[in-house]
Design a protein around this motif. Structure first.
Motif, short mmCIF file in Angstrom:
data_model
loop_
_atom_site.label_atom_id
_atom_site.label_comp_id
_atom_site.label_asym_id
_atom_site.label_seq_id
_atom_site.Cartn_x
_atom_site.Cartn_y
_atom_site.Cartn_z
N LEU A 7 0.84 -1.20 0.00
CA LEU A 7 0.00 0.00 0.00
C LEU A 7 0.87 1.24 0.00
O LEU A 7 1.91 1.28 0.65
N ASN A 8 0.45 2.28 -0.72
CA ASN A 8 1.09 3.58 -0.64
C ASN A 8 0.33 4.41 0.38
O ASN A 8 -0.89 4.53 0.30
N VAL A 9 1.06 4.97 1.35
CA VAL A 9 0.45 5.71 2.45
C VAL A 9 1.01 7.13 2.45
O VAL A 9 2.20 7.34 2.23
N LYS A 10 0.14 8.12 2.68
CA LYS A 10 0.57 9.51 2.75
C LYS A 10 0.30 10.04 4.15
O LYS A 10 -0.82 9.96 4.66
N ASN A 11 1.32 10.63 4.78
CA ASN A 11 1.19 11.28 6.07
C ASN A 11 0.63 12.67 5.82
O ASN A 11 1.29 13.52 5.21
N GLU A 12 -0.59 12.92 6.25
CA GLU A 12 -1.24 14.20 5.99
C GLU A 12 -0.54 15.37 6.67
O GLU A 12 -0.56 16.49 6.16
N GLU A 17 5.12 10.52 1.53
CA GLU A 17 4.52 9.24 1.18
C GLU A 17 5.51 8.13 1.43
O GLU A 17 6.73 8.32 1.31
N HIS A 18 5.01 6.95 1.78
CA HIS A 18 5.85 5.77 1.92
C HIS A 18 5.01 4.53 1.66
O HIS A 18 3.80 4.61 1.54
N THR A 19 5.68 3.39 1.54
CA THR A 19 4.97 2.14 1.27
C THR A 19 4.88 1.30 2.54
O THR A 19 5.73 1.41 3.44
N VAL A 20 3.84 0.48 2.59
CA VAL A 20 3.61 -0.41 3.72
C VAL A 20 3.16 -1.76 3.18
O VAL A 20 2.24 -1.84 2.38
N PRO A 22 1.20 -4.88 4.30
CA PRO A 22 0.30 -5.21 5.42
C PRO A 22 0.82 -6.34 6.31
O PRO A 22 0.64 -6.29 7.52
N ARG A 44 7.24 -0.18 8.68
CA ARG A 44 7.06 0.37 7.35
C ARG A 44 8.25 0.02 6.46
O ARG A 44 9.34 -0.24 6.95
#
Length: 188
Positions: A7-12, A17-20, A22, A44
């Motif tokens: 998953l690509n995740v963005k810290n608001e 952005e970084h990948t995770v 699961p 992460r």
């Protein structure tokens, strides 16, 4: 590596952005879990040091273990790891205790991003050898484009020749084969 979709995740808050993965998020690789860091808040991809994972710190082989740090052993017990420094577009083999004050590092400025850590230890110093992928425009003409060897001072003849060639190009003097003249922080 884990056969899970990443998953690509963005810290608001920071906009980064970084990948995770699961699976790894909830089950960190046991080789990386220590008494100091159990990753209770999640694991992460940018934390990963697994040399076979292409997402580990944004590049294959990034943050891969090379050897125990000689400069801070017994005090901080740091580990020297190969990591890609994206800001500088360069590799370094550096101590993971730099935040605690250890500045031991070897910069691999002449290597391309495909450089990785091999599974073979150096017979002389015990460090894991590096699978160098050189920028052939910056090394002696006789140097192969790819070479597996040790990046520690004086261990590997091809690496020493590359370092000496680079020093001569930059107007420096001295030989990399004499480790007594090497400083703790080196840039090659």
């Amino acid at each position: 590596l884990c056969n899970f979709q990443v998953l690509n995740v963005k810290n608001e808050e920071t906009g980064k952005e970084h990948t995770v993965c699961p699976y790894c998020f909830n089950h960190p690789p046991q080789a990386q879990v220590t008494a100091d860091n159990t990753f209770m808040s999640g694991f992460r991809c940018f934390m990963c040091k697994h040399s076979a994972c292409a997402l580990a710190s944004g590049g294959g082989g990034s943050n891969a273990f090379v050897k125990q740090c000689d400069a801070c052993s017994g005090r901080l017990n740091g580990q020297m790891s190969l990591r890609w420094v994206a800001k500088l577009s360069k590799y370094s083999v550096s101590c993971d205790k730099w935040k605690d004050g250890c500045s031991n590092s070897v910069w691999l400025a002449l290597c391309k991003q495909e450089t990785t850590v091999s599974q073979t230890p150096c017979a002389r110093c015990g460090a894991m050898k590096i699978n160098f992928v050189f920028d052939t425009r910056s090394v002696p003409p006789s140097t192969p484009a790819q070479h597996t060897g040790c990046c520690m001072p004086g261990c590997d003849q091809v690496w020493c020749e590359v370092v000496d060639f680079n020093r001569q190009l930059r107007g420096g003097v001295g030989s990399s084969s004499s480790s007594s003249s090497m400083r703790r922080r080196r840039s090659f």
